[in-house]
Design a protein around this motif. Sequence first.
Motif, PDB file in Angstrom:
ATOM      1  N   UNK A 141      42.747  50.971  57.982  1.00  0.00           N
ATOM      2  CA  UNK A 141      43.938  51.821  57.952  1.00  0.00           C
ATOM      3  C   UNK A 141      45.183  50.990  57.665  1.00  0.00           C
ATOM      4  N   UNK A 142      45.326  49.883  58.386  1.00  0.00           N
ATOM      5  CA  UNK A 142      46.486  49.016  58.147  1.00  0.00           C
ATOM      6  C   UNK A 142      46.421  48.399  56.749  1.00  0.00           C
ATOM      7  N   UNK A 143      45.205  48.034  56.321  1.00  0.00           N
ATOM      8  CA  UNK A 143      45.060  47.440  54.996  1.00  0.00           C
ATOM      9  C   UNK A 143      45.467  48.434  53.909  1.00  0.00           C
ATOM     10  N   UNK A 144      45.072  49.705  54.053  1.00  0.00           N
ATOM     11  CA  UNK A 144      45.458  50.717  53.064  1.00  0.00           C
ATOM     12  C   UNK A 144      46.968  50.881  53.020  1.00  0.00           C
ATOM     13  N   UNK A 145      47.590  50.847  54.190  1.00  0.00           N
ATOM     14  CA  UNK A 145      49.042  50.993  54.231  1.00  0.00           C
ATOM     15  C   UNK A 145      49.736  49.830  53.537  1.00  0.00           C
ATOM     16  N   UNK A 146      49.278  48.612  53.817  1.00  0.00           N
ATOM     17  CA  UNK A 146      49.875  47.438  53.167  1.00  0.00           C
ATOM     18  C   UNK A 146      49.618  47.443  51.661  1.00  0.00           C
ATOM     19  N   UNK A 147      48.444  47.931  51.268  1.00  0.00           N
ATOM     20  CA  UNK A 147      48.117  47.979  49.847  1.00  0.00           C
ATOM     21  C   UNK A 147      49.025  48.962  49.118  1.00  0.00           C
ATOM     22  N   UNK A 148      49.318  50.086  49.743  1.00  0.00           N
ATOM     23  CA  UNK A 148      50.231  51.050  49.114  1.00  0.00           C
ATOM     24  C   UNK A 148      51.655  50.502  49.032  1.00  0.00           C
ATOM     25  N   UNK A 149      52.040  49.665  49.992  1.00  0.00           N
ATOM     26  CA  UNK A 149      53.376  49.086  49.955  1.00  0.00           C
ATOM     27  C   UNK A 149      53.509  48.030  48.858  1.00  0.00           C
ATOM     28  N   UNK A 150      52.484  47.201  48.704  1.00  0.00           N
ATOM     29  CA  UNK A 150      52.550  46.103  47.731  1.00  0.00           C
ATOM     30  C   UNK A 150      52.281  46.598  46.313  1.00  0.00           C
ATOM     31  N   UNK A 151      51.298  47.486  46.155  1.00  0.00           N
ATOM     32  CA  UNK A 151      50.932  48.001  44.824  1.00  0.00           C
ATOM     33  C   UNK A 151      51.017  49.527  44.871  1.00  0.00           C
ATOM     34  N   UNK A 205      46.577  45.402  35.488  1.00  0.00           N
ATOM     35  CA  UNK A 205      46.608  44.024  35.003  1.00  0.00           C
ATOM     36  C   UNK A 205      45.772  43.146  35.915  1.00  0.00           C
ATOM     37  N   UNK A 206      45.450  41.964  35.391  1.00  0.00           N
ATOM     38  CA  UNK A 206      44.670  40.997  36.167  1.00  0.00           C
ATOM     39  C   UNK A 206      45.467  40.476  37.356  1.00  0.00           C
ATOM     40  N   UNK A 207      46.762  40.317  37.195  1.00  0.00           N
ATOM     41  CA  UNK A 207      47.576  39.810  38.282  1.00  0.00           C
ATOM     42  C   UNK A 207      47.557  40.760  39.481  1.00  0.00           C
ATOM     43  N   UNK A 208      47.633  42.059  39.242  1.00  0.00           N
ATOM     44  CA  UNK A 208      47.592  43.020  40.341  1.00  0.00           C
ATOM     45  C   UNK A 208      46.210  43.080  40.968  1.00  0.00           C
ATOM     46  N   UNK A 250      42.138  29.963  25.166  1.00  0.00           N
ATOM     47  CA  UNK A 250      41.673  30.907  26.178  1.00  0.00           C
ATOM     48  C   UNK A 250      42.863  31.753  26.617  1.00  0.00           C
ATOM     49  N   UNK A 251      42.895  33.047  26.277  1.00  0.00           N
ATOM     50  CA  UNK A 251      44.010  33.906  26.695  1.00  0.00           C
ATOM     51  C   UNK A 251      43.695  34.608  28.010  1.00  0.00           C
ATOM     52  N   UNK A 252      44.721  34.840  28.791  1.00  0.00           N
ATOM     53  CA  UNK A 252      44.594  35.625  30.025  1.00  0.00           C
ATOM     54  C   UNK A 252      45.779  36.587  30.070  1.00  0.00           C
ATOM     55  N   UNK A 253      45.479  37.882  30.011  1.00  0.00           N
ATOM     56  CA  UNK A 253      46.528  38.898  30.123  1.00  0.00           C
ATOM     57  C   UNK A 253      46.816  39.084  31.611  1.00  0.00           C
ATOM     58  N   UNK A 254      48.008  38.707  32.047  1.00  0.00           N
ATOM     59  CA  UNK A 254      48.313  38.712  33.471  1.00  0.00           C
ATOM     60  C   UNK A 254      48.980  40.011  33.902  1.00  0.00           C
ATOM     61  N   UNK A 255      50.231  40.225  33.558  1.00  0.00           N
ATOM     62  CA  UNK A 255      50.931  41.408  34.050  1.00  0.00           C
ATOM     63  C   UNK A 255      52.034  41.794  33.074  1.00  0.00           C
ATOM     64  N   UNK A 256      52.174  43.119  32.857  1.00  0.00           N
ATOM     65  CA  UNK A 256      53.265  43.656  32.059  1.00  0.00           C
ATOM     66  C   UNK A 256      53.329  42.994  30.675  1.00  0.00           C
ATOM     67  N   UNK A 257      52.176  42.935  29.994  1.00  0.00           N
ATOM     68  CA  UNK A 257      52.070  42.368  28.643  1.00  0.00           C
ATOM     69  C   UNK A 257      52.401  40.881  28.585  1.00  0.00           C
TER      70      UNK A 257
END
Length: 471
Positions: A111-121, A143-146, A312-319
């Motif tokens: 429950x706490x983990x879900x709450x923190x996950x909604x706050x961060x992402x 994205x991979x970063x998220x 070696x490319x890595x797509x991280x976040x927001x293009x």
Amino acid sequence: MGRCSFWKAGAVGLALAWTGVFPLQAETLRVMQGASTSALNVPMNRAVVVESDEPFAELSIANPGIADISTLSDRSIYVLGKAPGRTTLTLLSMDGRLIANVEVQVSPDVAEFKERLRQILPDEPIEVRTANDGIVLSGQVSSLQKLDRALDLANRYAPERVSNLMTIGGTQQVMLKVRFAEMQRSVAKNLSGSLAINGTIGDVGINAGSGRFTDGGQRDGIFNGNSASGSDRTEGIAALGFSAGSLEFAVLLEALESKGVVRTLAEPNLSALSGQEAKFLAGGEYPIPVASGNDGQIAIEYKPFGVELNFTPVVVDDNVINLTINAAVSSIDNSITLESSGFTINAFKRRETSTTVEMRDGESFAIAGLLQDDFRDLNGQVPWLGDIPVLGILFRSAEYQRAQSELVIIVTPHLVTPTRGEALVLPTDRVRIPTERELFLFGKVVGRTPNGAAGEVAGQDFSGSYGYVME
């Protein structure tokens, strides 16, 4: 369990609840008509109250290591989750009849983990489930970063017990465009004079020379009236021969200036999936003899040369694209050779860079640059004679050389998606083998181009500027 012990256990449970040792949980499971309404899910280190419509006299838990129980009354039971797992809670009536077997499932508290996950992402549709003593994450992230952030947070609550079923949405294929541009400029100037004397004075023969005449070059040609013979380079050479009595004089003046410009351009393009390495080589392989074992046998190894690209490319976040690049351009250098075991081996010219950069889709980065300037100035003269005014030029030589080179490597990544094959145009679409009628009757070396997009490109002529122009 007797009636007295039952009331004692109930009183202890109520006292513990009032003192806050076991904080009461709002979630309650009801047991009606001899069966539970559903399975009992208890978060680890938290409690759930079980209520029975029928008074019970005895209760037991199959595995006390998974869940602990306490009675609050003859109809209420306090269940505390201790360790992840599954066990059974049994309720018996006063006459020993079975009231119900309640399935108790203890899982990590998410429950706490879900709450923190909604706050961060907040904008990521990530689903959280429990499996045995671990956490299962599913859904699609942008994205991979998220994705890494979600996994890192989950490992805080269930270390080394996180199952990742998430997928990454968006474009995950990268095309890398690399441009190698090299410019080489060279200037060389040479000015020298030579003097030769041939003849006799009395009984004494004279045969002397300076400069080129010291090795006999040009001397015989000038004395024979041919000023161009005996020389490997005739540009900028002026020769004069005359005689005074029995003596013959030869004067040779050499003035040479050369300029050269070399432009090298390579532009490899390569596509790869995010996180996967891609390799590209356009060139060849050069055979090199090497010793094989202790018996003196010679084996052949091949060294690649040309345009090489590994990335070696890595797509991280927001293009944003992270690139690990190793790019090189090499060629055979015929000016340097080595004789070994009867083989003649050439050296290589190689320009290479290896780096890691980060940029957005369509942005460019100059990952390498080199500006080199080589200068050489050489003067030589015959001692004392070269210092004579005017005539000293016949005993002097001056040489000036300067070479400059400039190299730039620029990379540009693009996020790409596949397209239909008919939308792509090949270089071979420009050319079609002509028929015998077109070749012999009309003198065409290229046949009529096809229709469509490929035909439109093929119909273009080759006049005008193409490629890149460097000033």
